[in-house]
Design a protein around this motif. Structure first.
Motif, short mmCIF file in Angstrom:
data_model
loop_
_atom_site.label_atom_id
_atom_site.label_comp_id
_atom_site.label_asym_id
_atom_site.label_seq_id
_atom_site.Cartn_x
_atom_site.Cartn_y
_atom_site.Cartn_z
N MET A 142 46.21 -5.08 77.10
CA MET A 142 45.34 -3.96 76.62
C MET A 142 45.34 -2.80 77.65
N ARG A 143 45.70 -1.69 76.81
CA ARG A 143 45.62 -0.30 77.70
C ARG A 143 44.15 -0.01 78.26
N SER A 144 43.15 0.12 77.28
CA SER A 144 42.02 0.37 77.87
C SER A 144 41.01 -0.14 77.02
N ILE A 145 39.64 -0.26 77.32
CA ILE A 145 38.40 -0.77 76.48
C ILE A 145 37.33 0.03 77.00
N ARG A 146 36.26 0.20 75.92
CA ARG A 146 35.11 1.01 76.30
C ARG A 146 34.11 0.59 75.67
N PHE A 147 32.68 0.45 76.51
CA PHE A 147 31.50 -0.20 75.89
C PHE A 147 30.48 1.09 76.31
N LYS A 148 29.63 1.04 75.52
CA LYS A 148 28.21 1.86 76.01
C LYS A 148 27.43 1.11 76.96
N SER A 149 27.17 -0.13 76.87
CA SER A 149 26.57 -1.13 77.85
C SER A 149 26.86 -2.45 77.33
N ILE A 150 26.57 -3.43 78.22
CA ILE A 150 26.49 -4.92 78.07
C ILE A 150 25.25 -5.62 78.78
N GLU A 151 24.72 -6.37 77.96
CA GLU A 151 23.54 -7.00 78.58
C GLU A 151 23.53 -8.48 78.18
N THR A 152 23.68 -9.52 78.90
CA THR A 152 23.81 -10.95 78.54
C THR A 152 22.46 -11.56 78.92
N PHE A 153 22.09 -12.76 78.23
CA PHE A 153 21.03 -13.53 78.83
C PHE A 153 21.50 -15.08 78.56
N GLY A 154 21.30 -15.88 79.45
CA GLY A 154 21.63 -17.01 79.47
C GLY A 154 22.40 -17.64 80.76
N ASP A 155 21.89 -18.76 80.97
CA ASP A 155 22.76 -19.53 82.26
C ASP A 155 24.06 -19.70 81.97
N GLY A 156 25.13 -19.37 83.04
CA GLY A 156 26.37 -19.35 82.76
C GLY A 156 27.04 -18.13 81.95
N SER A 157 26.10 -17.16 81.55
CA SER A 157 26.69 -15.94 80.80
C SER A 157 27.47 -15.09 81.59
N ILE A 158 28.63 -14.45 81.15
CA ILE A 158 29.23 -13.58 81.57
C ILE A 158 29.21 -12.34 80.91
N GLY A 159 29.04 -10.94 81.59
CA GLY A 159 29.02 -9.68 80.80
C GLY A 159 30.31 -9.38 80.48
N ILE A 160 31.35 -9.44 81.51
CA ILE A 160 32.86 -8.99 81.12
C ILE A 160 33.78 -9.83 82.05
#
Length: 79
Positions: A1-19
């Motif tokens: 992948m050359r590039s990726i773009r997000f506005k924002s990321i928010e996760t909820f939960g044990d063991g969760s990973i944003g990126i």
């Protein structure tokens, strides 16, 4: 992948990973920020349940990020 773009990321939960990056990528851009709410929890990784902490950003051993641009914060909130 050359590039990726997000506005924002928010996760909820044990063991969760944003990126999580596990392969080489060019630019990862998050306009605002990444926030993760959680603690250590069971996460499925390649078909195997593992105990992992919640993290906003993770790079695995085969992962490479050429450029990381975050317009806000990378936050891991332990709950």
């Amino acid at each position: 992948m050359r590039s990726i773009r997000f506005k924002s990321i928010e996760t909820f939960g044990d063991g969760s990973i944003g990126i999580q990056v596990s392969t080489p990528v060019g630019t990862v851009r998050i306009d605002e920020g990444v926030t993760t709410h959680g603690s250590v929890g069971t996460t499925l990784v390649k078909g195997v349940n593992m105990e992992l902490p919640a993290q906003a950003f993770s790079v695995k051993s085969d992962g490479v990020v050429d450029e990381l641009v975050v317009g806000g914060d990378l936050v891991g909130r332990q709950v």
